[in-house]
Structures are given as structure tokens and as C-alpha cells.
Scaffold this motif. Sequence first.
Motif, PDB file in Angstrom:
ATOM      1  N   GLU A 146      -0.905   3.886   1.068  1.00  6.29           N
ATOM      2  CA  GLU A 146      -1.821   4.630   1.944  1.00  6.29           C
ATOM      3  C   GLU A 146      -1.665   4.182   3.396  1.00  6.29           C
ATOM      4  O   GLU A 146      -2.634   4.151   4.154  1.00  6.29           O
ATOM      5  CB  GLU A 146      -3.271   4.416   1.474  1.00  6.29           C
ATOM      6  CG  GLU A 146      -3.512   4.752   0.015  1.00  6.29           C
ATOM      7  CD  GLU A 146      -3.267   6.218  -0.289  1.00  6.29           C
ATOM      8  OE1 GLU A 146      -3.445   7.045   0.639  1.00  6.29           O
ATOM      9  OE2 GLU A 146      -2.898   6.536  -1.436  1.00  6.29           O
ATOM     10  N   VAL A 147      -0.468   3.848   3.796  1.00  4.60           N
ATOM     11  CA  VAL A 147      -0.209   3.409   5.166  1.00  4.60           C
ATOM     12  C   VAL A 147      -0.310   4.597   6.122  1.00  4.60           C
ATOM     13  O   VAL A 147       0.111   5.715   5.805  1.00  4.60           O
ATOM     14  CB  VAL A 147       1.185   2.760   5.266  1.00  4.60           C
ATOM     15  CG1 VAL A 147       1.594   2.526   6.714  1.00  4.60           C
ATOM     16  CG2 VAL A 147       1.210   1.451   4.482  1.00  4.60           C
TER      17      VAL A 147
ATOM     18  N   TYR B 221      -0.057   0.947   9.890  1.00  2.65           N
ATOM     19  CA  TYR B 221      -1.407   0.399   9.723  1.00  2.65           C
ATOM     20  C   TYR B 221      -1.779   0.437   8.239  1.00  2.65           C
ATOM     21  O   TYR B 221      -1.769   1.501   7.609  1.00  2.65           O
ATOM     22  CB  TYR B 221      -2.414   1.202  10.534  1.00  2.65           C
ATOM     23  CG  TYR B 221      -2.423   0.853  12.003  1.00  2.65           C
ATOM     24  CD1 TYR B 221      -3.411   0.034  12.536  1.00  2.65           C
ATOM     25  CD2 TYR B 221      -1.429   1.316  12.852  1.00  2.65           C
ATOM     26  CE1 TYR B 221      -3.422  -0.311  13.888  1.00  2.65           C
ATOM     27  CE2 TYR B 221      -1.428   0.994  14.205  1.00  2.65           C
ATOM     28  CZ  TYR B 221      -2.422   0.175  14.713  1.00  2.65           C
ATOM     29  OH  TYR B 221      -2.431  -0.159  16.056  1.00  2.65           O
ATOM     30  N   PHE B 222      -2.110  -0.756   7.700  1.00  2.48           N
ATOM     31  CA  PHE B 222      -2.444  -0.910   6.294  1.00  2.48           C
ATOM     32  C   PHE B 222      -3.962  -0.902   6.108  1.00  2.48           C
ATOM     33  O   PHE B 222      -4.692  -1.462   6.930  1.00  2.48           O
ATOM     34  CB  PHE B 222      -1.908  -2.235   5.755  1.00  2.48           C
ATOM     35  CG  PHE B 222      -0.420  -2.296   5.608  1.00  2.48           C
ATOM     36  CD1 PHE B 222       0.178  -2.186   4.360  1.00  2.48           C
ATOM     37  CD2 PHE B 222       0.398  -2.471   6.721  1.00  2.48           C
ATOM     38  CE1 PHE B 222       1.554  -2.244   4.216  1.00  2.48           C
ATOM     39  CE2 PHE B 222       1.773  -2.532   6.590  1.00  2.48           C
ATOM     40  CZ  PHE B 222       2.360  -2.413   5.339  1.00  2.48           C
ATOM     41  N   PRO B 223      -4.442  -0.322   5.018  1.00  2.66           N
ATOM     42  CA  PRO B 223      -5.867  -0.479   4.705  1.00  2.66           C
ATOM     43  C   PRO B 223      -6.197  -1.959   4.544  1.00  2.66           C
ATOM     44  O   PRO B 223      -5.410  -2.716   3.977  1.00  2.66           O
ATOM     45  CB  PRO B 223      -6.024   0.268   3.373  1.00  2.66           C
ATOM     46  CG  PRO B 223      -4.825   1.152   3.265  1.00  2.66           C
ATOM     47  CD  PRO B 223      -3.725   0.461   3.993  1.00  2.66           C
ATOM     48  N   ARG B 224      -7.358  -2.392   5.030  1.00  2.40           N
ATOM     49  CA  ARG B 224      -7.726  -3.804   4.917  1.00  2.40           C
ATOM     50  C   ARG B 224      -7.754  -4.264   3.470  1.00  2.40           C
ATOM     51  O   ARG B 224      -7.402  -5.407   3.168  1.00  2.40           O
ATOM     52  CB  ARG B 224      -9.098  -4.046   5.567  1.00  2.40           C
ATOM     53  CG  ARG B 224      -9.082  -4.009   7.084  1.00  2.40           C
ATOM     54  CD  ARG B 224      -8.385  -5.216   7.683  1.00  2.40           C
ATOM     55  NE  ARG B 224      -9.084  -6.461   7.439  1.00  2.40           N
ATOM     56  CZ  ARG B 224      -9.973  -6.996   8.258  1.00  2.40           C
ATOM     57  NH1 ARG B 224     -10.274  -6.390   9.384  1.00  2.40           N
ATOM     58  NH2 ARG B 224     -10.545  -8.153   7.965  1.00  2.40           N
TER      59      ARG B 224
ATOM     60  N   SER C 195       0.823  -1.211   0.000  1.00  2.25           N
ATOM     61  CA  SER C 195       0.000   0.000   0.000  1.00  2.25           C
ATOM     62  C   SER C 195       0.856   1.261   0.000  1.00  2.25           C
ATOM     63  O   SER C 195       1.948   1.295   0.583  1.00  2.25           O
ATOM     64  CB  SER C 195      -0.919   0.023   1.216  1.00  2.25           C
ATOM     65  OG  SER C 195      -1.693   1.204   1.239  1.00  2.25           O
TER      66      SER C 195
ATOM     67  N   LEU D  33      -7.834   5.273  11.939  1.00  2.00           N
ATOM     68  CA  LEU D  33      -7.366   3.887  11.988  1.00  2.00           C
ATOM     69  C   LEU D  33      -8.459   2.880  11.667  1.00  2.00           C
ATOM     70  O   LEU D  33      -8.224   1.672  11.676  1.00  2.00           O
ATOM     71  CB  LEU D  33      -6.775   3.575  13.371  1.00  2.00           C
ATOM     72  CG  LEU D  33      -5.552   4.393  13.785  1.00  2.00           C
ATOM     73  CD1 LEU D  33      -5.115   4.022  15.193  1.00  2.00           C
ATOM     74  CD2 LEU D  33      -4.401   4.209  12.803  1.00  2.00           C
ATOM     75  N   ASP D  34      -9.658   3.361  11.360  1.00  2.00           N
ATOM     76  CA  ASP D  34     -10.762   2.459  11.052  1.00  2.00           C
ATOM     77  C   ASP D  34     -10.470   1.663   9.781  1.00  2.00           C
ATOM     78  O   ASP D  34      -9.907   2.188   8.814  1.00  2.00           O
ATOM     79  CB  ASP D  34     -12.049   3.273  10.872  1.00  2.00           C
ATOM     80  CG  ASP D  34     -13.273   2.386  10.793  1.00  2.00           C
ATOM     81  OD1 ASP D  34     -13.293   1.347  11.467  1.00  2.00           O
ATOM     82  OD2 ASP D  34     -14.203   2.743  10.047  1.00  2.00           O
TER      83      ASP D  34
ATOM     84  N   CYS E 288      -6.373  -5.304  14.594  1.00  2.00           N
ATOM     85  CA  CYS E 288      -7.055  -4.065  14.236  1.00  2.00           C
ATOM     86  C   CYS E 288      -7.847  -3.606  15.450  1.00  2.00           C
ATOM     87  O   CYS E 288      -8.105  -4.389  16.373  1.00  2.00           O
ATOM     88  CB  CYS E 288      -7.968  -4.244  13.024  1.00  2.00           C
ATOM     89  SG  CYS E 288      -9.469  -5.197  13.356  1.00  2.00           S
TER      90      CYS E 288
ATOM     91  N   ARG F 153      -8.289  -0.596   9.277  1.00  2.00           N
ATOM     92  CA  ARG F 153      -6.857  -0.750   9.048  1.00  2.00           C
ATOM     93  C   ARG F 153      -6.318  -1.855   9.944  1.00  2.00           C
ATOM     94  O   ARG F 153      -6.851  -2.116  11.024  1.00  2.00           O
ATOM     95  CB  ARG F 153      -6.103   0.555   9.322  1.00  2.00           C
ATOM     96  CG  ARG F 153      -6.400   1.637   8.304  1.00  2.00           C
ATOM     97  CD  ARG F 153      -5.617   2.911   8.572  1.00  2.00           C
ATOM     98  NE  ARG F 153      -5.858   3.879   7.515  1.00  2.00           N
ATOM     99  CZ  ARG F 153      -5.190   3.937   6.368  1.00  2.00           C
ATOM    100  NH1 ARG F 153      -4.207   3.071   6.145  1.00  2.00           N
ATOM    101  NH2 ARG F 153      -5.482   4.827   5.453  1.00  2.00           N
TER     102      ARG F 153
END
Length: 295
Positions: free
Chosen positions: A52-53, A66-69, A50, A121-122, A110, A124
Motif C-alpha cells: 500500500e505504498v 511513503y509507507f503506512p506507519r 507493504s 500522506l497522513d 513524516c 505515512r
Amino acid sequence: MGLAWQQGPLAAAAVGHFLTARPLPPRLLYAEPLRRRMRVRFGGHWIADSEEVVLLHEPGRYPVAYFPRDAVDPGVLVAEEQRTEHEDLGETAWFTVTARDRSARRAAWCHAALPEHAAVLDARVAFAWRAMDAFYEEDDRIVGHAADPYHRIDIRATSRHLVVHDGARVIADTRRPMVLYESGFAPRWYVPRADIDISALVPADGQTFCPYKGLASYYTVGERIRAAWSYPDAWPEVAAVRGFVSFEPDKIEVALDGNRLRLEPGQTVLPHGIDRGLDPDELLPDAHQREAYSR
């Protein structure tokens, strides 16, 4: 140091203080976009990728990515029954990470019930550093923990006079040391080997590594165990001290311009929890890590 660990501004033992009339909360968390492509490798596969971390800075911890799911491969995360409670972020859900014939329990998490102010952080997920094979920024491996953009190292040449004694014996005498300034730490003085009585340095067992400098080797001087260290293959960013030796002023007498140096408080690098990995074996790949990452 980073923003929230060692003696950073948001750490419990901050070396400075905010100039504000109102006291700050005892704990401040800070999240920001990493703005770098980050990837995770496990079981011979890229399992997350990603640009978009989000990087979370939490007091007393190294930064956590934290990575997007939706940046995590389908089927990699298997929910576990166990849940824990984060003191600031609420309920934490844990996952087993799987890839082909490999799996690692409690290897990702998460926050399942975030307060409104932590909504960034939602949806993620973060991965336990040592449970994964490796983390990368683009094609370069990152070791130790997610890189902290607030950690800085500056190295300066100087003509100040530095002398190291073991009792009456002069171990080092130089007027050309290098001084290394690292965020959150006292200056460290590095001596060229030509100005050291090398016969006084006895290699000591064990190595450590710094995510910003590389693998350190240690030396015993007389009866002073691990009183000195060196980065024989210091990483390019700190090549100016490659092969130089630094002496620990709380273990051996180090004088700068005639004044004895003392180790300042808060200089010990402390171990943390699941979000870190500063053991030297991270740089000594095991069978899984030897797999070509480009596969």
C-alpha cells in the motif's frame, strides 16, 4: 526523466506545456498508489513491508515512497526533536531509524500537519534512500530511487550514418548505430565496438550508474576527458546497447547523416537531496549490504 524531475510535465523545466487557458500553479505535487509490494532493509532486517505504498512526485525530486506507519516494524522509528517545514506539506517530523545495534539519524520522516488536500500522506513515513541498506520490489533490489512508472526507454536499430571525429581522426564510422530514446532526454546514439577505433578510447577514472540502465564506464578521447561512455553489463531491459559506446556531442564531434549533433539543454542529471542515491558505490555493497536479504 520522471513525472516531476528533469524535463517532465510537472518539473520546473518541462520540455512541453499543458494546453490550458489558465496558468497552472508554479508547483504541482502528485501522489499515486505504487501498486507494487515494496520492502526496506536495514541492519540485516526487513523493517518495512507493504503493498500500500504511495509514491510522491515533487518538482525537482525523484519520486519518494511513503509507507503506512503500521507497515513499519515497531520500535524502528525513534522520534527526534528537530522538525523542519516543507513548503507545500507543512511541518516535517524526523526519525532515527534503529535495528539491533545499528541506527541512522534523520533517516525517516513524516508530514505532521498536512493540509487537507494532501491527506493521502497522513500516517505515512518515508525513508532516506542512502541511509537504508536497500529497497526491494518483491525480491528484486531497486537502486537509485523509487522506480518511476513514467520513465521509459526505447531502443531502435537504424541504418543512419554516424561518424565521430577527434579533429581529423575518425574515431567511429557506422551505418548500424542503435538509438536510445529515454524519457526527458535527447536521443543518444550507441555505436558497436567493431565500428570504432578502439585504440582511441582511454579508460577514464570514475563510474556512474543509471537506475534504468546500470553501471557506466567512461573513456577519454585524445584530450577530451570522458567524451564517451558504455554500459559493459547493461541491465536486461537495455541489453541491446550492452557494450556499445556513446559519444558526448558537446565534447567531441558527432555527425549524423552529415549534420553535427549538439547537446540539447536540460540533459544533465542533477543531484538532489535526501531522497536520492545515484552514486556508483550503491552497486558495490558494503559489509552491511552483503548480508543475505533472505536471513
